[in-house]
Design an enzyme around this catalytic site. Structure first.
Site, PDB file in Angstrom:
ATOM      1  N   ARG A 261      16.991  -5.539  -5.848  1.00 46.08           N
ATOM      2  CA  ARG A 261      16.930  -6.306  -7.138  1.00 46.08           C
ATOM      3  C   ARG A 261      18.339  -5.968  -7.866  1.00 46.08           C
ATOM      4  O   ARG A 261      18.390  -4.810  -8.253  1.00 46.08           O
ATOM      5  CB  ARG A 261      15.667  -5.853  -7.820  1.00 46.08           C
ATOM      6  CG  ARG A 261      14.485  -6.186  -6.965  1.00 46.08           C
ATOM      7  CD  ARG A 261      13.115  -6.203  -8.150  1.00 46.08           C
ATOM      8  NE  ARG A 261      12.071  -6.638  -7.138  1.00 46.08           N
ATOM      9  CZ  ARG A 261      10.803  -6.327  -7.258  1.00 46.08           C
ATOM     10  NH1 ARG A 261      10.500  -6.122  -8.778  1.00 46.08           N
ATOM     11  NH2 ARG A 261       9.758  -6.765  -6.500  1.00 46.08           N
ATOM     12  N   ARG A 276      13.751   3.080 -11.286  1.00 49.36           N
ATOM     13  CA  ARG A 276      14.520   1.451 -11.180  1.00 49.36           C
ATOM     14  C   ARG A 276      15.779   1.555 -10.288  1.00 49.36           C
ATOM     15  O   ARG A 276      16.762   1.770 -10.851  1.00 49.36           O
ATOM     16  CB  ARG A 276      14.839   0.923 -12.864  1.00 49.36           C
ATOM     17  CG  ARG A 276      14.867  -0.464 -12.733  1.00 49.36           C
ATOM     18  CD  ARG A 276      14.995  -0.958 -14.196  1.00 49.36           C
ATOM     19  NE  ARG A 276      13.569  -0.861 -14.849  1.00 49.36           N
ATOM     20  CZ  ARG A 276      12.682  -1.505 -14.659  1.00 49.36           C
ATOM     21  NH1 ARG A 276      12.918  -2.688 -14.072  1.00 49.36           N
ATOM     22  NH2 ARG A 276      11.504  -1.353 -15.475  1.00 49.36           N
ATOM     23  N   GLU A 348       4.048   1.570 -14.112  1.00 50.99           N
ATOM     24  CA  GLU A 348       3.693   0.587 -12.944  1.00 50.99           C
ATOM     25  C   GLU A 348       3.967   1.065 -11.543  1.00 50.99           C
ATOM     26  O   GLU A 348       5.251   1.634 -11.204  1.00 50.99           O
ATOM     27  CB  GLU A 348       4.324  -0.678 -13.306  1.00 50.99           C
ATOM     28  CG  GLU A 348       3.922  -1.908 -12.151  1.00 50.99           C
ATOM     29  CD  GLU A 348       4.951  -3.066 -12.456  1.00 50.99           C
ATOM     30  OE1 GLU A 348       5.518  -3.230 -13.524  1.00 50.99           O
ATOM     31  OE2 GLU A 348       4.838  -3.747 -11.263  1.00 50.99           O
ATOM     32  N   SER A 351       1.679  -4.200  -8.354  1.00 51.12           N
ATOM     33  CA  SER A 351       1.257  -5.438  -9.115  1.00 51.12           C
ATOM     34  C   SER A 351       0.598  -6.317  -8.118  1.00 51.12           C
ATOM     35  O   SER A 351       1.127  -6.834  -7.166  1.00 51.12           O
ATOM     36  CB  SER A 351       2.586  -6.096  -9.643  1.00 51.12           C
ATOM     37  OG  SER A 351       2.375  -7.133 -10.659  1.00 51.12           O
ATOM     38  N   ARG A 390       8.344   4.816  -6.070  1.00 50.95           N
ATOM     39  CA  ARG A 390       7.453   5.289  -7.404  1.00 50.95           C
ATOM     40  C   ARG A 390       6.469   6.194  -6.799  1.00 50.95           C
ATOM     41  O   ARG A 390       5.974   6.991  -7.556  1.00 50.95           O
ATOM     42  CB  ARG A 390       6.954   4.158  -8.074  1.00 50.95           C
ATOM     43  CG  ARG A 390       8.138   3.505  -8.838  1.00 50.95           C
ATOM     44  CD  ARG A 390       7.800   2.305  -9.797  1.00 50.95           C
ATOM     45  NE  ARG A 390       8.870   1.733 -10.198  1.00 50.95           N
ATOM     46  CZ  ARG A 390       8.832   0.896 -11.414  1.00 50.95           C
ATOM     47  NH1 ARG A 390       7.770   0.404 -11.753  1.00 50.95           N
ATOM     48  NH2 ARG A 390      10.031   0.052 -11.817  1.00 50.95           N
TER      49      ARG A 390
END
Length: 425
Positions: A261, A276, A348, A351, A390
């Site tokens: 990303r 991230r 998070e 999802s 994560r």
RNA sequence: GGAGAGGUGGCUGAGUGGUCGAAAGCACCGGUCUUGAAAACCGGCGACGGUUUACCCCGUCCCAGGGUUCGAAUCCCUGCCUCUCCGCCA
């Protein structure tokens, strides 16, 4: 993509629904465009019909050995008129398509109002924030000089890349294997290996294109390939342009892939550590289901992701995303947030979304209804099960000991050759 | 990288300019027969869109995009993909 018929027949309803996402849909402009389309389409089809009829009579006359010259001269002007009509119809259709393709999914009635993540709603939680009898470190301090190296990542590539070494690299791999095994052995998913580069059609199908191109890495190559931002793209697109037999539903796929990303627009956000990164690993859960079963499937799929956290004995909470925080393709999304002692916050880690027929319509992914013998759109769901990087952070931070070592969660020891602790002095 | 062959309905596979949206087979659906099932036989059966209460009717679609023509699955161009052989290679 929304159902064009729904938009056409219940325009104000759709506009109201879209306003929940803070989208102003210009009903009047749309209605005008739509009636223009109708007018042009009728006109074009009339002209096409005339051309077809005349061409057929020319064919017959020729077969009968008659002189076709007079017939030919009658058609002469038709061609230009038809071409003009076809072109203006194509323009209006393209405009309409662009409009409708850019609209997000309608939200489920249970999705709460709200502008951003601050207004998400906690549905339940599992476990309590880990208690330490010392000041817990975050994963960066905990691993500094011991196998998690952001400086070298930056040297090799740039910011938001990491190099992992030794026990940490192994733990990272163990997590992946563990997740895949749980989903395939206990939750009924089939493991898939898929490409990490995809074409534009696939990205259109799941909704990343055309609107969210800036989030993607695009290759400099003759083919227009993109690095996948999630395995949701290749795995969901497995059913693109397919008609699936009813008895094969539901399809449950899991895949482990890296994800890439660009993180455009997140400058300065989560710059510290592994939270991230431009490149991270994820184990994804995908379900392709009968339209009437997708809500049930969303609860199940979320439970499958939760089960990983429970087996790892990591405290977490389940958040129902509010209207403003729900992704464009999703009708409803649950986020799983894991407790990170280093930040003193829930973050998070998964999802899980039901997109209903939003992606299916873009992909033309259908099933054949045995009752009607007709094809109907399937519903698609996706969820992380889990984000591996994560999860690694969560394990390191929650399982740290006062001497700086990290205890390996029981569920992972079999994947670590029986190893019970890493980062010992 | 070199040489060749192809891409047609859910699947297999005919079709080389004029009622072709497309033969045939398989699969599927309905029926006859049968105690039931199978087999056999009869019939039906593409997708999307427009119009319509509905039936009908009309349009588009034979990998994608252009072109030729009154008319294209069929001819021409470009691209993509698949297969076979050779070479190279993890």
């Amino acid at each position: 993509m929304l159902d064009p018929k729904l938009l056409r027949n219940q325009t104000t309803f759709v506009a109201e629904q879209l306003s929940r996402r803070n989208i102003v849909f210009n009903v009047e402009a749309y209605t005008q465009l739509e009636s223009k389309r109708r007018e042009l389409q009728v006109k074009t089809q009339e002209l096409q019909n005339e051309r077809n009829t005349r061409s057929k009579s020319i064919g017959k006359a020729k077969a009968a050995g008659e002189n076709i010259q007079p017939l030919l001269s009658q058609v002469a002007e038709l061609g230009d008129a038809l071409k003009a009509a076809e072109q203006s119809l194509a323009e209006v259709q393209a405009e309409l398509e662009q409009l409708i393709q850019g609209l997000p999914n309608l939200l489920h009635a249970s999705v709460p109002d709200g502008r951003n993540e601050d207004e998400n709603v906690e549905i339940r939680h599992w476990g309590e924030p880990t208690v330490f009898d010392f000041e817990p470190k975050d994963h960066v301090d905990l691993t500094h000089g011991k196998g998690m190296d952001f400086e070298t990542g930056a040297k090799l590539t740039g910011s938001r890349f990491v190099v992992m070494q030794g026990g940490i690299a192994r733990l990272h791999r163990a997590l992946t294997q563990f997740m895949l095994d749980v989903h395939t052995q206990h939750h009924g998913y089939e493991e898939m290996y898929v490409p990490y580069l995809v074409n534009q059609d696939s990205l259109f199908g799941t909704g990343q294109l055309p609107k969210f191109e800036e989030d993607l890495f695009k290759l400099q190559h003759d083919n227009e390939y993109y690095l996948i931002p999630t395995s949701e793209v290749p795995v969901t697109n497995l059913v693109r342009d397919e008609i699936i037999e009813a008895k094969r539903l539901p399809l449950r796929f899991t895949a482990h892939t890296p994800c890439f990303r660009s993180e455009a627009g997140s400058y300065g956000k989560d710059t510290r550590g592994m939270i991230r990164q431009h490149q991270f690993e994820k184990v994804e859960l995908i379900q392709i289901v009968h339209p009437e079963q997708s809500w049930e499937a969303l609860e199940e799929l979320t439970g499958h992701a939760e089960n990983i956290l429970q087996r790892l004995e990591l405290p977490y909470r389940v958040m129902l995303l509010c209207a403003g925080d729900t992704g464009a393709a999703a009708a409803k999304t649950y986020d799983l947030e894991v407790w990170l002692p280093g930040q003193g916050k829930y973050r998070e880690i998964s999802s899980c979304s039901n997109t209903q027929d939003y992606q299916a319509r873009r992909m033309q992914a259908r099933w054949r209804n045995p009752e009607t013998q007709k094809t109907e759109l399937v519903h698609t769901l996706n969820g992380s099960g889990l984000a591996v990087g994560r999860t690694l952070v969560a394990v390191l931070e929650n399982y740290q000991n006062t001497d700086g070592s990290v205890t390996i969660p029981k569920a992972l020891r079999g994947y670590m050759g029986g190893c019970k602790k890493i980062l010992e002095k």
